[in-house]
Design a protein around this motif. Structure first.
Motif, PDB file in Angstrom:
ATOM      1  N   ASP A  85       8.561   8.483  -3.257  1.00  0.00           N
ATOM      2  CA  ASP A  85       8.346   9.539  -4.232  1.00  0.00           C
ATOM      3  C   ASP A  85       7.104  10.350  -3.860  1.00  0.00           C
ATOM      4  OD1 ASP A  85       7.362  10.991  -6.500  1.00  0.00           O
ATOM      5  OD2 ASP A  85       8.861   9.918  -7.658  1.00  0.00           O
ATOM      6  N   GLN A 111      13.830  17.244  -4.730  1.00  0.00           N
ATOM      7  CA  GLN A 111      14.307  16.819  -6.054  1.00  0.00           C
ATOM      8  C   GLN A 111      14.829  15.380  -6.000  1.00  0.00           C
ATOM      9  OE1 GLN A 111      14.403  18.097  -9.096  1.00  0.00           O
ATOM     10  NE2 GLN A 111      15.945  16.794 -10.069  1.00  0.00           N
ATOM     11  N   PHE A 141      13.787  10.513  -7.965  1.00  0.00           N
ATOM     12  CA  PHE A 141      14.643   9.681  -8.810  1.00  0.00           C
ATOM     13  C   PHE A 141      13.960   8.388  -9.285  1.00  0.00           C
ATOM     14  CE2 PHE A 141      18.362   6.613  -9.117  1.00  0.00           C
ATOM     15  CZ  PHE A 141      18.765   7.054 -10.361  1.00  0.00           C
ATOM     16  N   VAL A 177      11.494   8.798 -12.039  1.00  0.00           N
ATOM     17  CA  VAL A 177      12.114   9.193 -13.306  1.00  0.00           C
ATOM     18  C   VAL A 177      12.683   7.968 -14.027  1.00  0.00           C
ATOM     19  CG1 VAL A 177      14.079  10.441 -14.312  1.00  0.00           C
ATOM     20  CG2 VAL A 177      12.597  11.572 -12.648  1.00  0.00           C
ATOM     21  N   ARG A 208      15.294  11.488 -20.405  1.00  0.00           N
ATOM     22  CA  ARG A 208      14.581  11.935 -19.201  1.00  0.00           C
ATOM     23  C   ARG A 208      15.470  11.828 -17.968  1.00  0.00           C
ATOM     24  NH1 ARG A 208       8.361  10.305 -19.170  1.00  0.00           N
ATOM     25  NH2 ARG A 208       7.963  10.156 -21.415  1.00  0.00           N
ATOM     26  N   TYR A 244      16.780  14.970 -15.645  1.00  0.00           N
ATOM     27  CA  TYR A 244      16.602  14.922 -14.191  1.00  0.00           C
ATOM     28  C   TYR A 244      17.936  15.081 -13.470  1.00  0.00           C
ATOM     29  CZ  TYR A 244      16.153  12.970  -9.572  1.00  0.00           C
ATOM     30  OH  TYR A 244      16.248  12.798  -8.219  1.00  0.00           O
ATOM     31  N   GLU A 250      19.036  18.677 -13.561  1.00  0.00           N
ATOM     32  CA  GLU A 250      18.301  19.477 -12.556  1.00  0.00           C
ATOM     33  C   GLU A 250      18.839  19.208 -11.157  1.00  0.00           C
ATOM     34  OE1 GLU A 250      14.194  18.371 -12.688  1.00  0.00           O
ATOM     35  OE2 GLU A 250      14.020  19.042 -14.782  1.00  0.00           O
ATOM     36  N   THR A 251      19.140  17.940 -10.912  1.00  0.00           N
ATOM     37  CA  THR A 251      19.628  17.577  -9.586  1.00  0.00           C
ATOM     38  C   THR A 251      20.984  18.230  -9.310  1.00  0.00           C
ATOM     39  OG1 THR A 251      18.485  15.468  -9.802  1.00  0.00           O
ATOM     40  CG2 THR A 251      20.152  15.610  -8.084  1.00  0.00           C
TER      41      THR A 251
END
Ligand code: ARG
Length: 577
Positions: A3, A498, A502, A505, A517, A521, A524-525
C-alpha cells in the motif's frame, strides 16, 4: 507491504528521524491524496510549530533527508509547507504485479489476531423478523467476513429473543390451534400473526389468560413437557430464520445461536454479584445499577433495572450476563453489538454498568454498531401498503423477480436467467444495506437498489462480469495473466494505484466497523477500471503482446480486488450478467 500510503508513511518517518532526531520519527506523517501529485505529506506544518521553525524550511529538510529514490519520482515543497510526492511508475507497476502474485491480494493479517465477538441478526421469536433485522444481519455478516479474512478469531453470537413472559401465552396458543398447524405457520414466518392472535385471545379470554400465566411458571420452573413445547416452537421459528439466512447467503448457523434463554442459569448469579459488590442497589423494590452520568428527563439518576420488583429479570439482566460471559468465557478482545440505533441508550448503560462492575476493562472494546432504521418511500417506518409489516422471504422474492424482469431481454435460457436473477436480486438488497453508513436511516427502494448504474450491487456485479468476459474473449484465464506490468497511459497508472489501496481499506473498514468504506472503494475501483478500459484497448489487434499481457494483468488484479471485496461484503458474484 504494497500500500503506497503505508510505504510513504514509513519513508517520511525515517526522514523525520534523520533530519530531526529519533524523537520525531514517530510523528504521524499526515499522508493525504493530493490534487497536484499522488500524495502529500503535511507533517512539516505541525512539526514546525513544535520546533518553532519555518514550515517550508522544515518541509525542505524532510525532502532532503528522504531516502526513497526507488519509490519516489519527485518530491516538492509547496504552499505553506506541504510535501507533494509523486511515485515512480515502475514502482507502482512492480507493486501491482506483486499484489497479483500474493495469495492474500495485498490484504494483511491483524497481528496479534484478536478474539472478536460479533452479536448480530438476533430476531425475536415472539415478533416478526423485520427489515431492521435484515440490516443487522447483513451488516454483521459482512463485518464477520472482514474480521475473519484479517485473521481474527471471530465468535458469532445470534442473541435470539427466545425467552420472556410472552412464551407462556405462545405455548398455550400453540396448543389451542394444534401443534402441527402451529409449527407449519411458524416455519412459514408467521410469528407476528401468531403472536397477535395469541395476544387477542389472551386479552379476551380470562381462562386462556390464566393458563398462560401458569404456563410461564411451569416454563421457568423447567417442567419437561413445557420445555418440549418451547423447543418445538423455537425449532420451527429457527427453521424460518435459517431459510432467510440461506436465501441471503448469511454465514450464521445453529452453532451460533446464543439466545436470551441461554443466559437463564446465569441471571441470579449476575444479580447477586452486582449486589454483593455494591454496584447494584435496591431502589423502589427493584435491583438497579445507576451508572454515573445517566440522567432521566426529571434530572434524576437513570436506573438500569436488572431485577424487577416482582423478582423478574429483563433484557438488561440478560445483556449484563452476556457481557460477563463474553469477556470471561469467550475471552473477547472486542465485542461488536450490531443492533438498531434506537437501543443506543440501553447499550451505553450496559457498557457503563459493566465497567463499574469491572467486567469490562480497558483491554476490551465494546462497541454498539448502530443500525439506522429502514424507511418506506413515504419516509416512515417500512411497511407494506396495507400497513402490515413485510415478511422478509416475500421481500427477497420480490427483489429476485424484479431482477429477473430487468434481464428479460438478454437471451438467457430459463435456468441461467433464474440463477443470475437470484444473484442480482439478493446482491442488490445486500449491497444497498452495506453501501450507506450503517447508522443512517435509509429508504428501501427497489428501483434504486436494482439500478445498473451508480454505487449499487448490480453495477458492481456487472463490473466483475465484464472483466470475466474480456478473459473469455481473449481465450485466457485470469490466472494466466502472469506477464510483467508496465504503466504508460495515465488511466493505467490511476487504476494500478487505486488497486494498491485495497488492503488498507479492508483493514480500516474492519477497525471502524464500517463496511460502506469497502463499497465506496470498490465503486471507485470499478470507475477507474471503466476509464482504463475506454482509454486502453486490451484485446485489439494493434496492441503489442507485451502491452496486452500487462493490461490483462491489470484486468486480473481488478477482478481479484472486486471479487474479494464483494465476497467480504457477502455480495454474490455471477459469472455472467
Ligand atoms: N432481539 C433484539 C431485538 O430484536 C436484539 C438483540 C441484540 N443483542 C443484544 N445483546 N441485546 O431488538
Amino acid at each position: 507491504m504494497t500500500d503506497p500510503q503505508l510505504v510513504l508513511a514509513e519513508r517520511v518517518q525515517q526522514a523525520l528521524g534523520t533530519a530531526f532526531g529519533q524523537e520525531h520519527a514517530g510523528a504521524d506523517p499526515l499522508i493525504r491524496p493530493s490534487q497536484f501529485a499522488d500524495y502529500q505529506a503535511n507533517v512539516a506544518l505541525s512539526l514546525a510549530k513544535r520546533l518553532r521553525r519555518a514550515p517550508r524550511e522544515v518541509a525542505q529538510a524532510i525532502a532532503d533527508a528522504l531516502d526513497a529514490d526507488d519509490v519516489f519520482a519527485g518530491v516538492e515543497v509547496s504552499g505553506p509547507g506541504f510535501l507533494n510526492i509523486t511515485l515512480r511508475d515502475d514502482w507502482i507497476a512492480a507493486q501491482a504485479r506483486q499484489t497479483l502474485d500474493d495469495p492474500r491480494g495485498g490484504v494483511g493479517l491483524t497481528t496479534p489476531p484478536q478474539t472478536v465477538v460479533v452479536d448480530y441478526s438476533a430476531p425475536n421469536a415472539a415478533k416478526e423478523m423485520h427489515v431492521g433485522h435484515l440490516r443487522t444481519t447483513i451488516v454483521g455478516d459482512s463485518l464477520v467476513r472482514m474480521l475473519e479474512h484479517l485473521g481474527n478469531h471471530v465468535v458469532r453470537q445470534n442473541h435470539l429473543g427466545d425467552w420472556g413472559t410472552q412464551f407462556g401465552m405462545l405455548i398455550e396458543y400453540l396448543l389451542v390451534i394444534g401443534e402441527a398447524n402451529a409449527l407449519a405457520r411458524l416455519e412459514a414466518g408467521e410469528n407476528n400473526e401468531f403472536y397477535q392472535e395469541a395476544r387477542a385471545k389472551f386479552d379476551s379470554d380470562p381462562e386462556f389468560k390464566e393458563r398462560s400465566r401458569r404456563r410461564v411458571s411451569t416454563l421457568q420452573g423447567g417442567d419437561p413437557e413445557t420445555l418440549r413445547l418451547w423447543h418445538l416452537f423455537m425449532d420451527a421459528t429457527i427453521r424460518y430464520f435459517n431459510k432467510v439466512y440461506a436465501t441471503l447467503g448469511i454465514t450464521l448457523t445453529d452453532d451460533h445461536i446464543a439466545g436470551e434463554s441461554m443466559y437463564n442459569p446465569m441471571l441470579a448469579e449476575t444479580c447477586d454479584d452486582l449486589e454483593a459488590s455494591g454496584v447494584a442497589v435496591i431502589s423502589e423494590g427493584a435491583l438497579c445499577v445507576f451508572p454515573p452520568g445517566f440522567k432521566g428527563t426529571d434530572d434524576k439518576p437513570l436506573p438500569l433495572i436488572i431485577r424487577k420488583s416482582d423478582g423478574g429479570y429483563g433484557y438488561a439482566t440478560t445483556d449484563m450476563a452476556a457481557m460477563r460471559y463474553r469477556v470471561r468465557d469467550l475471552k473477547a478482545d472486542r465485542i461488536l453489538y450490531v443492533v438498531g440505533a434506537d437501543q443506543a441508550l440501553h447499550f451505553q448503560m450496559v457498557f457503563a454498568a459493566a465497567r463499574q462492575a469491572g467486567w469490562l476493562t480497558d483491554d476490551v472494546s465494546a462497541e454498539h454498531i448502530q443500525i439506522g432504521m429502514m424507511l418506506g418511500s413515504d419516509g416512515r417506518r417500512f411497511r407494506t401498503r396495507s400497513g402490515q409489516s413485510v415478511k422478509l422471504t416475500d421481500l427477497l422474492d420480490e427483489a429476485v423477480e424484479r431482477a429477473s424482469a430487468a434481464i428479460a431481454d438478454r437471451g438467457y435460457d430459463e435456468a441461467t436467467r433464474a440463477e443470475i436473477a437470484r444473484t442480482v436480486g439478493i446482491g442488490a438488497v445486500k449491497y444497498a444495506d452495506l453501501s450507506v453508513s450503517h447508522d443512517s436511516e435509509y429508504i428501501f427502494d427497489f428501483d434504486r437498489m436494482l439500478a445498473f448504474n451508480g454505487n449499487t450491487g448490480p453495477y458492481m456485479q456487472y463490473a466483475t462480469a465484464r472483466i470475466r468476459s474480456i478473459f473469455r474473449k481473449g481465450g485466457v484465464e485470469p490466472s494466466e495473466a502472469t506477464g510483467p506490468i508496465t504503466l504508460g497511459e495515465r488511466a493505467e497508472r490511476d487504476l494500478a494505484l487505486q488497486l494498491l489501496g485495497f488492503g488498507s481499506v479492508v483493514e480500516n473498514a474492519a477497525a471502524a466497523a464500517e463496511p460502506h468504506r469497502v463499497c465506496a472503494y470498490l465503486f471507485e475501483t470499478a470507475s477507474a477500471f471503466t476509464t482504463f478500459y475506454e482509454k486502453c484497448p486490451v484485446l485489439k489487434d494493434d496492441v503489442d503482446p507485451a502491452m496486452r499481457a500487462s493490461r490483462l494483468a491489470l484486468c486480473a488484479l481488478t477482478l481479484r480486488v472486486l471479487q474479494t471485496g464483494l465476497n467480504l461484503l457477502g455480495v454474490p458474484v455471477p459469472d455472467r450478467m
